[in-house]
Write an enzyme that holds these catalytic residues in place. Structure first.
Site, PDB file in Angstrom:
ATOM      1  N   GLU A 117       0.834  -1.194   0.000  1.00  0.00           N
ATOM      2  CA  GLU A 117       0.000   0.000   0.000  1.00  0.00           C
ATOM      3  C   GLU A 117       0.871   1.247   0.000  1.00  0.00           C
ATOM      4  O   GLU A 117       1.913   1.292   0.667  1.00  0.00           O
ATOM      5  CB  GLU A 117      -0.892  -0.001   1.250  1.00  0.00           C
ATOM      6  CG  GLU A 117      -1.826   1.192   1.346  1.00  0.00           C
ATOM      7  CD  GLU A 117      -2.533   1.247   2.692  1.00  0.00           C
ATOM      8  OE1 GLU A 117      -3.695   1.678   2.732  1.00  0.00           O
ATOM      9  OE2 GLU A 117      -1.919   0.856   3.714  1.00  0.00           O
TER      10      GLU A 117
ATOM     11  N   HIS B 181       2.463   4.636   0.979  1.00  0.00           N
ATOM     12  CA  HIS B 181       2.705   5.283   2.263  1.00  0.00           C
ATOM     13  C   HIS B 181       3.451   6.597   2.052  1.00  0.00           C
ATOM     14  O   HIS B 181       4.488   6.867   2.681  1.00  0.00           O
ATOM     15  CB  HIS B 181       3.486   4.362   3.204  1.00  0.00           C
ATOM     16  CG  HIS B 181       2.638   3.369   3.925  1.00  0.00           C
ATOM     17  ND1 HIS B 181       2.130   2.242   3.305  1.00  0.00           N
ATOM     18  CD2 HIS B 181       2.167   3.328   5.209  1.00  0.00           C
ATOM     19  CE1 HIS B 181       1.408   1.550   4.181  1.00  0.00           C
ATOM     20  NE2 HIS B 181       1.418   2.189   5.332  1.00  0.00           N
TER      21      HIS B 181
ATOM     22  N   ASP C 177       3.393  -1.846   5.828  1.00  0.00           N
ATOM     23  CA  ASP C 177       2.502  -2.654   6.664  1.00  0.00           C
ATOM     24  C   ASP C 177       3.004  -4.083   6.825  1.00  0.00           C
ATOM     25  O   ASP C 177       2.816  -4.695   7.888  1.00  0.00           O
ATOM     26  CB  ASP C 177       1.089  -2.673   6.069  1.00  0.00           C
ATOM     27  CG  ASP C 177       0.407  -1.318   6.156  1.00  0.00           C
ATOM     28  OD1 ASP C 177       0.906  -0.436   6.881  1.00  0.00           O
ATOM     29  OD2 ASP C 177      -0.628  -1.139   5.498  1.00  0.00           O
TER      30      ASP C 177
ATOM     31  N   HIS D 178      -2.186  -3.719   8.710  1.00  0.00           N
ATOM     32  CA  HIS D 178      -2.928  -2.933   7.714  1.00  0.00           C
ATOM     33  C   HIS D 178      -4.320  -2.646   8.247  1.00  0.00           C
ATOM     34  O   HIS D 178      -5.096  -3.578   8.503  1.00  0.00           O
ATOM     35  CB  HIS D 178      -2.984  -3.719   6.401  1.00  0.00           C
ATOM     36  CG  HIS D 178      -3.744  -3.054   5.300  1.00  0.00           C
ATOM     37  ND1 HIS D 178      -3.443  -1.799   4.825  1.00  0.00           N
ATOM     38  CD2 HIS D 178      -4.791  -3.489   4.554  1.00  0.00           C
ATOM     39  CE1 HIS D 178      -4.267  -1.490   3.834  1.00  0.00           C
ATOM     40  NE2 HIS D 178      -5.101  -2.497   3.664  1.00  0.00           N
TER      41      HIS D 178
ATOM     42  N   GLU E 210      -7.214  -1.668   7.139  1.00  0.00           N
ATOM     43  CA  GLU E 210      -8.417  -2.172   6.482  1.00  0.00           C
ATOM     44  C   GLU E 210      -8.568  -3.689   6.539  1.00  0.00           C
ATOM     45  O   GLU E 210      -9.620  -4.220   6.167  1.00  0.00           O
ATOM     46  CB  GLU E 210      -8.453  -1.699   5.026  1.00  0.00           C
ATOM     47  CG  GLU E 210      -8.719  -0.214   4.847  1.00  0.00           C
ATOM     48  CD  GLU E 210      -7.458   0.631   4.858  1.00  0.00           C
ATOM     49  OE1 GLU E 210      -7.512   1.797   4.446  1.00  0.00           O
ATOM     50  OE2 GLU E 210      -6.393   0.120   5.283  1.00  0.00           O
TER      51      GLU E 210
ATOM     52  N   HIS F 178      -1.743   7.176   9.149  1.00  0.00           N
ATOM     53  CA  HIS F 178      -1.229   6.449   7.986  1.00  0.00           C
ATOM     54  C   HIS F 178      -0.018   7.179   7.420  1.00  0.00           C
ATOM     55  O   HIS F 178      -0.115   8.343   7.037  1.00  0.00           O
ATOM     56  CB  HIS F 178      -2.312   6.337   6.914  1.00  0.00           C
ATOM     57  CG  HIS F 178      -1.830   5.684   5.657  1.00  0.00           C
ATOM     58  ND1 HIS F 178      -1.632   4.326   5.565  1.00  0.00           N
ATOM     59  CD2 HIS F 178      -1.486   6.194   4.455  1.00  0.00           C
ATOM     60  CE1 HIS F 178      -1.195   4.027   4.351  1.00  0.00           C
ATOM     61  NE2 HIS F 178      -1.088   5.151   3.671  1.00  0.00           N
TER      62      HIS F 178
ATOM     63  N   GLU G  16       4.457   5.236  12.139  1.00  0.00           N
ATOM     64  CA  GLU G  16       4.970   4.337  11.101  1.00  0.00           C
ATOM     65  C   GLU G  16       6.333   4.792  10.602  1.00  0.00           C
ATOM     66  O   GLU G  16       7.222   3.964  10.351  1.00  0.00           O
ATOM     67  CB  GLU G  16       3.974   4.229   9.944  1.00  0.00           C
ATOM     68  CG  GLU G  16       2.743   3.408  10.274  1.00  0.00           C
ATOM     69  CD  GLU G  16       1.881   3.121   9.055  1.00  0.00           C
ATOM     70  OE1 GLU G  16       1.370   1.988   8.956  1.00  0.00           O
ATOM     71  OE2 GLU G  16       1.705   4.018   8.213  1.00  0.00           O
TER      72      GLU G  16
END
Length: 260
Positions: free
Chosen positions: A35, A37, A46, A121, A123, A174, A179
């Site tokens: 994904e 980032h 992730d 992750h 979702e 996010h 992160e």
């Protein structure tokens, strides 16, 4: 910095050895994603984080680790920036749910006692939890224990408030400070010098289509990266590992502590 370790990999066992090696044991499965980032972090964030947490937790528990699963649920605008940014690889929710159910049921053929799923992750959560609930009701799961957690769910709110005073909520964190800090600690070679900030993070529990990603993100970043450091990443990493080990060994952390 504190050295990191990794437990043995289940897939390194032979078919002749796997039954004896897994009997009564804990198996840890990291689940991440591919994904976007933002401009400063790789697509693998992730998965890198889920795998690093899983390997260290497995080491602390003398457990076995499965390879990380990196194909995941789609990125959404209010929690991952959405599919307007290139690089995200995903499957539809019904496909992911069916896949997870099949994997979990096939894993139940091995005689392990506990499966710990470490998610990286946002979702993925509803699909993981539903799949585990589905498989947990089947005869194949008799006598087995399932635990699934997203690494951020183990971060103590007071601990976080001391280090990140202005926090947008995990849905909007996010590619943000946590992160970025974790990646600076775990994989600094994959982090670029850019530190984009987004001053107006999206609200949780709201979906809008179409969405103007230029307003809801800054190049795919939903909150702030300013202040990200490897030291914060190190502290956060070991904080989560300790909480996960306590959850598994002591049963602590499933419910919030009562106020006194």
């Amino acid at each position: 910095m504190t050295p990191r370790s990794a437990g043995p990999q289940l897939c390194d066992l032979s078919s002749a050895d796997v039954l004896e090696a897994t009997a009564g044991q804990t198996v840890v499965w990291p689940v991440g994603s591919i994904e976007q980032h933002g401009p400063h972090l790789p697509l693998s964030v992730d998965t890198v984080l889920a795998d690093a947490f899983a390997r260290q937790i497995a080491y602390e528990l003398t457990a076995l680790t499965l390879p990380a699963q990196s194909i995941a649920a789609r990125s959404l605008p209010q929690s991952g920036g959405g599919l307007a940014f290139p690089g995200t690889v995903h499957v539809r929710g019904q496909s992911l749910l069916a896949f997870l159910v099949d994997v979990l049921e096939s894993l139940c053929a091995l005689p392990w006692h506990r499966l710990l799923v470490v998610n990286g992750h946002f979702e993925n959560e509803p699909f993981l939890f539903e799949a585990l609930d589905e498989v947990g009701r089947r005869p194949a799961a008799a006598g087995k224990e399932f635990i699934a957690l997203s690494w951020w769910s183990l971060v103590d709110t007071d601990w976080l408030a001391e280090r990140v005073p202005v926090f947008p909520g995990w849905h909007a964190e996010h590619a943000g400070i946590t992160e970025t800090s974790l990646m600076l600690y775990l994989r600094p070679d994959l982090v670029s010098a850019a530190r984009p900030d987004h001053a107006d993070p999206p609200r949780p529990g709201v979906y809008l289509h179409p969405v103007d990603v230029a307003r809801t993100t800054n190049q795919g970043v939903l909150s702030s990266t300013s202040g990200a450091t490897a030291d914060l990443g190190q502290d956060l990493f070991w904080h989560v590992v300790a909480a996960a080990v306590e959850l598994v060994t002591e049963g602590s952390g499933l419910l919030r502590e009562e106020s006194t």
